[in-house]
Scaffold this motif. Sequence first.
Motif, mmCIF file in Angstrom:
data_model
loop_
_atom_site.group_PDB
_atom_site.id
_atom_site.type_symbol
_atom_site.label_atom_id
_atom_site.label_comp_id
_atom_site.label_asym_id
_atom_site.label_seq_id
_atom_site.Cartn_x
_atom_site.Cartn_y
_atom_site.Cartn_z
ATOM 1 N N LYS A 145 91.193 -35.178 -29.264
ATOM 2 C CA LYS A 145 91.459 -36.153 -30.316
ATOM 3 C C LYS A 145 92.944 -36.477 -30.346
ATOM 4 N N SER A 146 93.268 -37.683 -30.807
ATOM 5 C CA SER A 146 94.676 -38.064 -30.881
ATOM 6 C C SER A 146 95.379 -37.311 -32.012
ATOM 7 N N GLU A 147 94.647 -36.964 -33.048
ATOM 8 C CA GLU A 147 95.233 -36.204 -34.149
ATOM 9 C C GLU A 147 94.683 -34.788 -34.124
ATOM 10 N N LYS A 148 95.572 -33.820 -34.091
ATOM 11 C CA LYS A 148 95.157 -32.425 -34.042
ATOM 12 C C LYS A 148 94.604 -31.991 -35.390
ATOM 13 N N ALA A 149 93.564 -31.178 -35.333
ATOM 14 C CA ALA A 149 93.037 -30.581 -36.555
ATOM 15 C C ALA A 149 94.041 -29.538 -37.040
ATOM 16 N N ARG A 150 94.268 -29.497 -38.356
ATOM 17 C CA ARG A 150 95.207 -28.536 -38.935
ATOM 18 C C ARG A 150 94.461 -27.289 -39.380
ATOM 19 N N VAL A 151 94.973 -26.140 -38.944
ATOM 20 C CA VAL A 151 94.340 -24.863 -39.248
ATOM 21 C C VAL A 151 95.352 -23.954 -39.940
ATOM 22 N N LEU A 152 94.932 -23.364 -41.044
ATOM 23 C CA LEU A 152 95.725 -22.344 -41.727
ATOM 24 C C LEU A 152 95.098 -20.998 -41.389
ATOM 25 N N VAL A 153 95.910 -20.108 -40.805
ATOM 26 C CA VAL A 153 95.444 -18.765 -40.448
ATOM 27 C C VAL A 153 96.150 -17.767 -41.353
ATOM 28 N N VAL A 154 95.368 -16.919 -42.030
ATOM 29 C CA VAL A 154 95.941 -15.916 -42.921
ATOM 30 C C VAL A 154 95.473 -14.544 -42.426
ATOM 31 N N GLU A 155 96.438 -13.760 -41.956
ATOM 32 C CA GLU A 155 96.151 -12.458 -41.345
ATOM 33 C C GLU A 155 97.388 -11.582 -41.491
#
Length: 120
Positions: free
Chosen positions: A2-12
Amino acid sequence: MKSEKARVLVVEDDNLFLWTLIHFLEKEGYEVVSAASGEKGYEIAQKGVFDIVISDFHLPGLNGKELIRRVKSIQPTTKTVLITAYQPEEMNKEEGILNAYLNKPIELKNLRKVLQELMR
């Protein structure tokens, strides 16, 4: 891709595992933001929109399930993945806040599959 990246929040809170997740997700083409505690993760979520939140269940202070509950209250369309050592049936999936579980230790190929399904 995709032209726009999916935004991911990682909490660890495990630094090595967090680094592994960030590296893997970036390689997969996601834009990744991370936090080492539930409180910090929620603070970040209040300032930006995320397509997916991936959180460990056991975190110092605010646990992952409560973090996800709070994020869903402000971003109802955000997809959520909880990483846990518990069995899924023990985690009350019927609450409607959790889209997927991954049991520890997770395999990255399983994470890839779950994320692909969530992004459809």
